[in-house]
Design an enzyme around this catalytic site. Structure first.
Site, PDB file in Angstrom:
ATOM      1  N   ASP A 202       0.840  -1.199   0.000  1.00  0.00           N
ATOM      2  CA  ASP A 202       0.000   0.000   0.000  1.00  0.00           C
ATOM      3  C   ASP A 202       0.875   1.248   0.000  1.00  0.00           C
ATOM      4  O   ASP A 202       1.612   1.499   0.956  1.00  0.00           O
ATOM      5  CB  ASP A 202      -0.918   0.013   1.224  1.00  0.00           C
ATOM      6  N   GLU A 287     -10.578  -8.938   0.797  1.00  0.00           N
ATOM      7  CA  GLU A 287     -10.547 -10.394   0.921  1.00  0.00           C
ATOM      8  C   GLU A 287     -11.562 -10.894   1.941  1.00  0.00           C
ATOM      9  O   GLU A 287     -11.888 -10.209   2.912  1.00  0.00           O
ATOM     10  CB  GLU A 287      -9.145 -10.853   1.335  1.00  0.00           C
ATOM     11  N   THR A 442      -4.953 -15.933  -3.825  1.00  0.00           N
ATOM     12  CA  THR A 442      -3.638 -15.302  -3.902  1.00  0.00           C
ATOM     13  C   THR A 442      -2.514 -16.309  -3.658  1.00  0.00           C
ATOM     14  O   THR A 442      -2.748 -17.475  -3.396  1.00  0.00           O
ATOM     15  CB  THR A 442      -3.519 -14.169  -2.875  1.00  0.00           C
ATOM     16  N   GLU A 483      -4.150 -14.353  -8.321  1.00  0.00           N
ATOM     17  CA  GLU A 483      -3.245 -13.219  -8.428  1.00  0.00           C
ATOM     18  C   GLU A 483      -2.039 -13.476  -7.544  1.00  0.00           C
ATOM     19  O   GLU A 483      -2.088 -14.316  -6.648  1.00  0.00           O
ATOM     20  CB  GLU A 483      -3.928 -11.920  -8.023  1.00  0.00           C
ATOM     21  N   LEU A 486       2.633 -11.043  -3.723  1.00  0.00           N
ATOM     22  CA  LEU A 486       3.724 -10.079  -3.593  1.00  0.00           C
ATOM     23  C   LEU A 486       4.231  -9.710  -4.982  1.00  0.00           C
ATOM     24  O   LEU A 486       3.991 -10.432  -5.950  1.00  0.00           O
ATOM     25  CB  LEU A 486       4.862 -10.677  -2.755  1.00  0.00           C
ATOM     26  N   ARG A 519       1.424  -5.501  -9.471  1.00  0.00           N
ATOM     27  CA  ARG A 519       0.539  -4.535 -10.056  1.00  0.00           C
ATOM     28  C   ARG A 519       1.306  -3.717 -11.039  1.00  0.00           C
ATOM     29  O   ARG A 519       2.527  -3.862 -11.148  1.00  0.00           O
ATOM     30  CB  ARG A 519      -0.119  -3.739  -8.924  1.00  0.00           C
TER      31      ARG A 519
END
Length: 608
Positions: A202, A287, A442, A483, A486, A519
């Site tokens: 974040d 989540e 994940t 996805e 990390l 990302r």
């Protein structure tokens, strides 16, 4: 058609060129011919440049002939270093900055798995305005150029309904969606009912709506609470799903109104199929889990975390469940559970043979996980009403630490009742099946061996966890997407994703329905990282890597020689004169575009 090179006198007796090898003002790309496994010749003047440890050229004839039938490559004579020393050939030239070859499975012809890329967290500002649209357009163009299928974006509750109940501002998202659609990319949208900030990765802070925080200042029990009565502001407690404490509305009504507003506002994007999926946020980080390991409360990996059921609404539910069971004394939280950073064996509840597997422990854990499942059931019911006819998904976190212990303590505090003697993911898969909701899981890029090397005390097993969760979902017949947990830029991580995406030994040929990359960052767009990502996309799409691999090989084989001023010009003119008999060559037969087709070395030199 094969490409044939006639014998070309490049240097002839021009030996003194070694005197210029140390200069660095300009670089001359030489032509490289590479043969792939199909017998086709690939020619390249690469769009990327690589420096050689030793620059190698032929002192006499450079001849590369490819036979169209057999695909045979013939190279003549040994090469020499520019400074005149012998003993190095072209094929043995060393390239710096290129990773060693890693054995890989051939994914040609395997099922097509769409690839999405998460947009940066700060794509939309707190004023609901699109940040840096021109840079975004450039990035989307690059992603589209390697056939990425689409992007994922969070629609933040804290931005859209920031100031007052049912006052929605979708302005920035409208602009964003139009840009993405103009680039012919699909869109996955996350209904993000959680706070952004304070977790791994974040880099921005987006709190819950201001008016919700005002309610929370008066009634802090609307937030999840640990046994020390520390409030967690990441999301609302599930205890108020049916409590009218949010300015006259329940939490479920607030979620539904938000989703319905989105569906109405963006109707055109649904109708044309541009929005391919809605991921419904069900907890912290979007989540389905309790916020049991918050970094802002001091948690550090691999701590077991803490139960988050001590707000007055969940405690009321627990007491009611205990009374219904006939043991009102069980209407309390468990004892001796340690703290956020405890290890299982340090506690009486989670240790081997601990209270987690006793009568009270099993009652409590069944209730605790049941609240999680009931929350998913209620919210997904409303999501299907709001987004009828649209694919819905829910994300599950991969809590892999302490997986090799009997209690699976970190999973228990997060709400997954999955000790060694119980399958805690089958009930979750069943509730997703009830609502025809896909599972997004994940940590598919993580390897158990790496975890043992880095944190042997965590007794983690991400591979075992992935296998269990994927099979729980596949067994009930729901799509499974995934996805990375990390940031991932390396071949090893991508290969692990591929192994999980398309299991080699699965007798039913099951595979992931999609993969979302975490990302879009400047690091991903770096040359080496993006090249790795491009190869990963090709393999996830089930395409052949032959041309891609040959292109990379051609790029590795490009030789750069540095010259200064007139000496460079003299060298180029010398080469142009010497290659007169060989040009022009039809470079349009190459399998990929040349970076500089107007280069003096790639043009007809007749009369030069």
């Amino acid at each position: 058609m094969a490409v044939n090179f006639s014998p070309v006198e490049i240097f002839g007796s021009f030996a003194p060129l070694g005197a210029y090898a140390s200069a660095s003002s300009m670089a001359v790309p030489l032509i490289s011919a590479v043969v792939n496994c199909t017998g086709r010749s690939i020619c390249s003047s690469s769009p990327r440049s690589f420096k050689l440890c030793s620059t190698v050229v032929k002192p006499g004839l450079l001849c590369c002939s490819v036979d169209g039938e057999a695909g045979e490559r013939v190279e003549e004579d040994d090469g020499y270093l520019i400074d005149g020393s012998a003993g190095a050939s072209l094929k043995n030239a060393q390239v710096t900055g290129v990773d060693p070859q890693i054995p890989e499975r051939d994914y040609t012809g395997t099922p097509y798995v769409p690839i999405f890329v998460m947009l940066p967290l700060g794509t939309i500002s707190m004023k609901c305005e699109l940040v840096d649209p021109e840079n975004l357009k450039n990035q989307l163009r690059i992603l589209k150029s390697i056939n990425v299928d689409g992007v994922m974006v969070d629609c933040w509750w804290g931005i859209v309904e920031a100031h007052a109940p049912q006052q929605y501002n979708w302005h920035g998202y409208k602009e964003l969606f139009r840009i993405v659609r103009d680039h012919k990319l699909k869109l996955q949208v996350v209904m993000s009912f959680h706070e952004c900030g304070g977790n791994v990765g974040d880099d921005v802070h987006i709190p819950l709506p201001e008016w919700v925080m005002e309610v929370g200042s008066e009634n802090p029990d609307i937030f999840f609470t640990d046994k020390e009565e520390r409030r967690n502001h990441e999301c609302l407690t599930w205890g108020i799903d049916k409590e009218r404490v949010l300015r006259g509305r329940t939490a479920l009504e607030v979620y539904f109104d938000y989703m319905r507003s989105f569906r109405v506002e963006f109707d055109e994007f649904f109708e044309d199929g541009f929005i391919s999926e809605i991921e419904v946020g069900l907890g912290p980080c979007g989540e389905l889990r309790y916020p049991s390991y918050p970094a802002n409360h001091g948690w550090m990996y691999p701590g077991i975390g803490e139960f988050q059921c001590y707000d007055k609404y969940l405690m009321k539910s627990l007491k009611k469940a205990a009374e219904a069971r006939g043991h009102s004394v069980w209407g309390r939280g468990p004892d001796d559970t340690g703290s956020y950073n405890s290890k299982p064996h340090e506690t009486g509840f989670f240790r081997d043979g601990g209270e987690y597997d006793g009568y009270y422990g099993r009652f409590f854990l069944k209730w605790y996980s049941g609240v999680l499942i009931d929350h998913a059931d209620q919210v997904l019911t409303l999501a299907n009403l709001a987004f009828e006819g649209t694919h819905i998904s829910a994300k599950l976190s991969g809590i892999h630490w302490w997986y090799k212990t009997a209690s699976h303590a970190a999973e228990l505090t997060a709400g997954f009742y999955n000790p060694a003697n119980r399958d805690g993911y089958a009930p979750i898969a069943s509730i997703l099946k009830k609502h025809e909701t896909a599972l997004n899981f994940t940590c598919v890029e993580l390897r158990t061996l790496d975890q043992h090397e880095d944190f042997p005390e965590a007794l983690a097993d991400p591979e075992g966890l992935v296998w269990q969760v994927l099979n729980a979902a596949w067994d009930v017949g729901i799509p499974v997407a995934s996805e990375n947990a990390l940031p991932c830029y390396d071949r090893e991580g991508y290969n692990k994703v591929l192994e999980n995406a398309k299991p080699l030994i699965d007798p039913d040929g099951r595979h992931l329905s999609a993969f979302t990359y975490l990302r879009l960052t400047p690091e991903l767009m770096e040359e080496h990282n993006f090249t790795e990502f491009e190869g990963f996309v090709l393999r996830m799409h089930g395409e052949s890597l032959a041309d891609f691999t040959c292109r990379l090989k051609a790029e590795e084989d490009i030789k750069t020689i540095d010259y200064i001023g007139s000496d460079y010009t003299f060298f180029v003119n010398h080469v142009k004169h010497q290659v007169d008999v060989a040009w022009p060559i039809n470079f349009m037969s190459c399998s990929y575009p040349l970076s500089n087709p107007n280069s003096s070395l790639l043009t007809d030199t007749k009369g030069a």
